[in-house]
Design a protein around this motif. Sequence first.
Motif, mmCIF file in Angstrom:
data_model
loop_
_atom_site.group_PDB
_atom_site.id
_atom_site.type_symbol
_atom_site.label_atom_id
_atom_site.label_comp_id
_atom_site.label_asym_id
_atom_site.label_seq_id
_atom_site.Cartn_x
_atom_site.Cartn_y
_atom_site.Cartn_z
ATOM 1 N N LYS A 198 0.831 -1.209 0.000
ATOM 2 C CA LYS A 198 0.000 0.000 0.000
ATOM 3 C C LYS A 198 0.861 1.253 0.000
ATOM 4 O O LYS A 198 0.558 2.237 -0.683
ATOM 5 C CB LYS A 198 -0.931 -0.008 1.211
ATOM 6 C CG LYS A 198 -1.932 1.135 1.206
ATOM 7 C CD LYS A 198 -2.899 1.023 2.376
ATOM 8 C CE LYS A 198 -3.884 2.192 2.380
ATOM 9 N NZ LYS A 198 -4.817 2.097 3.536
ATOM 10 N N ALA A 199 1.978 1.215 0.734
ATOM 11 C CA ALA A 199 2.887 2.364 0.794
ATOM 12 C C ALA A 199 3.880 2.364 -0.352
ATOM 13 O O ALA A 199 4.382 3.418 -0.743
ATOM 14 C CB ALA A 199 3.629 2.365 2.130
ATOM 15 N N CYS A 200 4.145 1.187 -0.908
ATOM 16 C CA CYS A 200 5.130 1.084 -1.995
ATOM 17 C C CYS A 200 4.647 0.080 -3.042
ATOM 18 O O CYS A 200 5.090 -1.073 -3.070
ATOM 19 C CB CYS A 200 6.489 0.656 -1.428
ATOM 20 S SG CYS A 200 7.814 0.620 -2.650
ATOM 21 N N PRO A 201 3.736 0.495 -3.943
ATOM 22 C CA PRO A 201 3.209 -0.419 -4.964
ATOM 23 C C PRO A 201 4.284 -1.009 -5.876
ATOM 24 O O PRO A 201 4.067 -2.068 -6.484
ATOM 25 C CB PRO A 201 2.242 0.467 -5.762
ATOM 26 C CG PRO A 201 1.880 1.579 -4.827
ATOM 27 C CD PRO A 201 3.106 1.826 -4.003
ATOM 28 N N ARG A 202 5.448 -0.349 -5.949
ATOM 29 C CA ARG A 202 6.505 -0.855 -6.831
ATOM 30 C C ARG A 202 7.113 -2.169 -6.338
ATOM 31 O O ARG A 202 7.842 -2.836 -7.072
ATOM 32 C CB ARG A 202 7.578 0.220 -7.010
ATOM 33 C CG ARG A 202 7.102 1.342 -7.937
ATOM 34 C CD ARG A 202 7.909 2.617 -7.828
ATOM 35 N NE ARG A 202 9.257 2.472 -8.345
ATOM 36 C CZ ARG A 202 10.084 3.505 -8.532
ATOM 37 N NH1 ARG A 202 9.676 4.742 -8.260
ATOM 38 N NH2 ARG A 202 11.309 3.324 -8.981
ATOM 39 N N LEU A 203 6.789 -2.574 -5.123
ATOM 40 C CA LEU A 203 7.213 -3.904 -4.672
ATOM 41 C C LEU A 203 6.607 -4.996 -5.547
ATOM 42 O O LEU A 203 7.149 -6.099 -5.642
ATOM 43 C CB LEU A 203 6.796 -4.123 -3.209
ATOM 44 C CG LEU A 203 7.605 -3.374 -2.146
ATOM 45 C CD1 LEU A 203 6.926 -3.489 -0.784
ATOM 46 C CD2 LEU A 203 9.028 -3.921 -2.078
ATOM 47 N N SER A 204 5.480 -4.687 -6.186
ATOM 48 C CA SER A 204 4.835 -5.666 -7.066
ATOM 49 C C SER A 204 5.582 -5.854 -8.378
ATOM 50 O O SER A 204 5.186 -6.681 -9.205
ATOM 51 C CB SER A 204 3.391 -5.244 -7.358
ATOM 52 O OG SER A 204 3.356 -4.021 -8.076
#
Length: 365
Positions: free
Chosen positions: A99-105
């Motif tokens: 939620k705080a860092c969508p780029r983890l996906s």
Amino acid sequence: MSPASAAGDPSSGATAASALALFLVGRMLLQMFVASRRSRNRRRAGTVSAVLLYPVKSCLPVRVTSARVTESGLVSPDGVLDRSFAVVSVTNRKLLALKACPRLSLIQPVLDRSSPTRIRLSLSESADAEKLNVSNSVTVRIGAKDSRTSGVEKFDMFGEMAYGKVCDKDTNSWLRAVCGRNDAILVYCHQELRTTLTELRECQRLGIASKTFDGCDMPSSGDSRIAYANTAPLLLATEPALTALNQRLADKGRPPVGHCNFRANLVIDGPIQDREEEVWSFVFFPSSGCALAVLTPCTRCGITTVDYASPGDERRQLRTDGEPLKTLAEYRKDGAFKKFSPVFGVNGFVELPGDVAVGDEVLVI
């Protein structure tokens, strides 16, 4: 004091031993009775359609054909435990989630026997390596102190203290480039496994945990030791539940979602109804004897709204329409969950460990 008293009364010791023996025999007979009842009541739910391992919390899953179900969750054939790595912010000492860092996906862990940790991090197929300005992958190593940490990190994971051993500088440099955050580090749960009892007792206090079965308390599997999973060793979902949700989204003209949005470990498909899993008490896998107790449905939050179709660079984001969380709230926020987030999937606690593979038969009570 008499000599007999000073030496201890042999009869009192014998009485205590007899009482203990009776207790153990009584408990064994009760367990046999409950097991017999469970055996008679089992019915077929379908088969396992997917086995998903998340070596790094909030990153993409690794699809495997089979895995070992242990008290602490799924373990790959190479010994990689589900959610045994996590990304942490060294700025606020908190877990860094989707939620705080969508780029983890954009990060796809890969099982790699040549790696000292048995994993490496790579870019997903949708990621743009050129725009992110990183190499396609990095081998994960543990033990070398990062210049910005003390070697073992203590951090806040949704209000609970957790610990992790910091990974090496190369891993964290790659991670920061992909995430676009200079405070991100990767940590490994090396020994401080967390108990699930605290969360489970809170669910019972709120009235959202399953009731006792056959007049017996739920088994000691409720006291499992997990790494960085939120509540339970495993998360289960069903194909019919996802199909029903996507039909509702289609009726609104919204794009569909996948199991990635819900991060289940085991997906079950078969002649079952939407939401049927919420009334299951136990799940059995006859091929190995593995058995799970279903104690709570899984409440959902904003990480379900990651837009996996958004660009694979700094523009990776949450969905602007709030889906699928908005639609889930329309029909999966009732009963005891009216005051909470909508639910999707159920939390599984391990009664009996065993191997689970795609295609395995699934029985439920």
